[in-house]
Design a protein around this motif. Structure first.
Motif, PDB file in Angstrom:
ATOM      1  N   GLY A 130     -34.931 -25.425  27.993  1.00 44.46           N
ATOM      2  CA  GLY A 130     -34.278 -24.123  27.956  1.00 44.46           C
ATOM      3  C   GLY A 130     -35.081 -22.978  28.522  1.00 44.46           C
ATOM      4  N   GLY A 131     -36.237 -23.255  29.057  1.00 38.63           N
ATOM      5  CA  GLY A 131     -37.048 -22.189  29.620  1.00 38.63           C
ATOM      6  C   GLY A 131     -37.967 -22.745  30.684  1.00 38.63           C
ATOM      7  N   THR A 132     -38.773 -21.868  31.270  1.00 37.73           N
ATOM      8  CA  THR A 132     -39.767 -22.292  32.253  1.00 37.73           C
ATOM      9  C   THR A 132     -41.052 -22.587  31.509  1.00 37.73           C
ATOM     10  N   PHE A 133     -41.322 -23.847  31.316  1.00 36.05           N
ATOM     11  CA  PHE A 133     -42.387 -24.283  30.419  1.00 36.05           C
ATOM     12  C   PHE A 133     -43.741 -23.690  30.805  1.00 36.05           C
ATOM     13  N   SER A 134     -43.997 -23.611  32.087  1.00 35.07           N
ATOM     14  CA  SER A 134     -45.310 -23.134  32.538  1.00 35.07           C
ATOM     15  C   SER A 134     -45.513 -21.633  32.295  1.00 35.07           C
ATOM     16  N   ASN A 135     -44.493 -20.955  31.823  1.00 32.51           N
ATOM     17  CA  ASN A 135     -44.629 -19.533  31.487  1.00 32.51           C
ATOM     18  C   ASN A 135     -45.233 -19.305  30.106  1.00 32.51           C
ATOM     19  N   TYR A 136     -45.387 -20.377  29.337  1.00 34.97           N
ATOM     20  CA  TYR A 136     -45.739 -20.238  27.940  1.00 34.97           C
ATOM     21  C   TYR A 136     -47.120 -20.779  27.613  1.00 34.97           C
ATOM     22  N   VAL A 137     -47.844 -20.001  26.839  1.00 30.53           N
ATOM     23  CA  VAL A 137     -48.994 -20.539  26.115  1.00 30.53           C
ATOM     24  C   VAL A 137     -48.418 -21.394  24.980  1.00 30.53           C
ATOM     25  N   MET A 138     -48.959 -22.584  24.820  1.00 30.87           N
ATOM     26  CA  MET A 138     -48.458 -23.496  23.800  1.00 30.87           C
ATOM     27  C   MET A 138     -49.500 -23.693  22.699  1.00 30.87           C
ATOM     28  N   GLY A 139     -49.020 -23.759  21.480  1.00 30.50           N
ATOM     29  CA  GLY A 139     -49.927 -23.940  20.355  1.00 30.50           C
ATOM     30  C   GLY A 139     -49.416 -24.981  19.383  1.00 30.50           C
ATOM     31  N   TRP A 140     -50.338 -25.529  18.633  1.00 28.07           N
ATOM     32  CA  TRP A 140     -50.032 -26.399  17.498  1.00 28.07           C
ATOM     33  C   TRP A 140     -50.546 -25.708  16.236  1.00 28.07           C
ATOM     34  N   PHE A 141     -49.703 -25.738  15.217  1.00 28.65           N
ATOM     35  CA  PHE A 141     -50.049 -25.194  13.913  1.00 28.65           C
ATOM     36  C   PHE A 141     -49.730 -26.248  12.866  1.00 28.65           C
ATOM     37  N   ARG A 142     -50.252 -26.088  11.666  1.00 28.90           N
ATOM     38  CA  ARG A 142     -49.935 -27.022  10.585  1.00 28.90           C
ATOM     39  C   ARG A 142     -49.813 -26.275   9.274  1.00 28.90           C
ATOM     40  N   GLN A 143     -49.058 -26.877   8.375  1.00 28.80           N
ATOM     41  CA  GLN A 143     -48.857 -26.278   7.070  1.00 28.80           C
ATOM     42  C   GLN A 143     -48.840 -27.372   6.012  1.00 28.80           C
ATOM     43  N   ALA A 144     -49.798 -27.298   5.122  1.00 32.37           N
ATOM     44  CA  ALA A 144     -49.874 -28.229   3.999  1.00 32.37           C
ATOM     45  C   ALA A 144     -49.111 -27.640   2.820  1.00 32.37           C
ATOM     46  N   PRO A 145     -48.660 -28.480   1.897  1.00 33.25           N
ATOM     47  CA  PRO A 145     -47.913 -27.977   0.742  1.00 33.25           C
ATOM     48  C   PRO A 145     -48.703 -26.921  -0.026  1.00 33.25           C
ATOM     49  N   GLY A 146     -48.062 -25.804  -0.307  1.00 38.01           N
ATOM     50  CA  GLY A 146     -48.698 -24.742  -1.062  1.00 38.01           C
ATOM     51  C   GLY A 146     -49.666 -23.886  -0.287  1.00 38.01           C
ATOM     52  N   LYS A 147     -49.772 -24.137   1.012  1.00 35.89           N
ATOM     53  CA  LYS A 147     -50.711 -23.375   1.842  1.00 35.89           C
ATOM     54  C   LYS A 147     -49.976 -22.660   2.957  1.00 35.89           C
ATOM     55  N   GLN A 179     -33.869 -18.791  25.945  1.00 34.98           N
ATOM     56  CA  GLN A 179     -34.164 -19.404  24.667  1.00 34.98           C
ATOM     57  C   GLN A 179     -34.806 -20.774  24.891  1.00 34.98           C
ATOM     58  N   VAL A 180     -35.913 -21.007  24.227  1.00 36.82           N
ATOM     59  CA  VAL A 180     -36.642 -22.258  24.364  1.00 36.82           C
ATOM     60  C   VAL A 180     -36.433 -23.087  23.111  1.00 36.82           C
ATOM     61  N   GLN A 181     -36.139 -24.351  23.310  1.00 32.89           N
ATOM     62  CA  GLN A 181     -36.054 -25.293  22.196  1.00 32.89           C
ATOM     63  C   GLN A 181     -37.248 -26.232  22.253  1.00 32.89           C
ATOM     64  N   LEU A 182     -37.843 -26.458  21.080  1.00 35.59           N
ATOM     65  CA  LEU A 182     -39.024 -27.310  20.974  1.00 35.59           C
ATOM     66  C   LEU A 182     -38.747 -28.418  19.969  1.00 35.59           C
ATOM     67  N   VAL A 183     -39.066 -29.644  20.355  1.00 34.67           N
ATOM     68  CA  VAL A 183     -38.837 -30.790  19.481  1.00 34.67           C
ATOM     69  C   VAL A 183     -40.110 -31.613  19.402  1.00 34.67           C
ATOM     70  N   GLU A 184     -40.667 -31.702  18.190  1.00 29.04           N
ATOM     71  CA  GLU A 184     -41.880 -32.488  17.970  1.00 29.04           C
ATOM     72  C   GLU A 184     -41.535 -33.933  17.620  1.00 29.04           C
ATOM     73  N   SER A 185     -42.474 -34.812  17.927  1.00 30.99           N
ATOM     74  CA  SER A 185     -42.351 -36.215  17.542  1.00 30.99           C
ATOM     75  C   SER A 185     -43.746 -36.802  17.434  1.00 30.99           C
ATOM     76  N   GLY A 186     -43.820 -37.988  16.830  1.00 29.07           N
ATOM     77  CA  GLY A 186     -45.084 -38.705  16.772  1.00 29.07           C
ATOM     78  C   GLY A 186     -45.802 -38.676  15.440  1.00 29.07           C
ATOM     79  N   GLY A 187     -45.248 -37.942  14.481  1.00 29.75           N
ATOM     80  CA  GLY A 187     -45.877 -37.922  13.174  1.00 29.75           C
ATOM     81  C   GLY A 187     -45.699 -39.244  12.441  1.00 29.75           C
ATOM     82  N   GLY A 188     -46.392 -39.367  11.311  1.00 28.40           N
ATOM     83  CA  GLY A 188     -46.269 -40.585  10.523  1.00 28.40           C
ATOM     84  C   GLY A 188     -47.362 -40.699   9.490  1.00 28.40           C
TER      85      GLY A 188
END
Length: 125
Positions: free
Chosen positions: A26-43, A1-10
């Protein structure tokens, strides 16, 4: 199980910059493709950027290409999103995600296995 914690917004003015970080555990980080996604209100949640397991490949949505840069530090188990020339339309909750699947599916939200809680980015005009 991998836990992800974002920071730096503002809150930032249009034209400004922010750097988001996503720390994994919680995992082997280099095993994963990593992505960023976003969600605006109502979208719906949408793809922003992705990076391959060792960082050799990157991919961006056209709306952020040339302004955002994704990178990763596998020694620190962290992925970053440098956001420059921010626009009000970039306002959204930003989520990092990890997938064990193929690089081919890097833009497909349903292919990601683990998600962070999100960090809010607000760009004022």
């Amino acid at each position: 199980q991998v836990q992800l914690v974002e920071s730096g917004g503002g809150l930032v003015q249009a034209g400004g910059s922010l750097r988001l970080s996503c720390a994994a555990s919680g995992g082997t980080f280099s095993n994963y493709v990593m992505g960023w996604f976003r969600q605006a209100p109502g979208k719906e949640r949408e793809f922003v950027a992705a990076i391959s397991r060792v960082g050799a490949g990157t991919s961006y949505d056209d709306s952020v290409k040339g302004r955002f840069t994704i990178s990763r530090d596998n020694a620190k188990n962290t992925v970053y999103l440098q956001m420059n020339s921010l626009k009000p339309e970039d306002t959204a909750a930003y989520y990092c995600a990890a997938q064990v699947g193929s690089w081919i599916s890097r833009r497909q939200i349903n292919e990601y296995d683990y998600w962070g809680q999100g960090t809010q980015v607000t760009v004022s005009s």
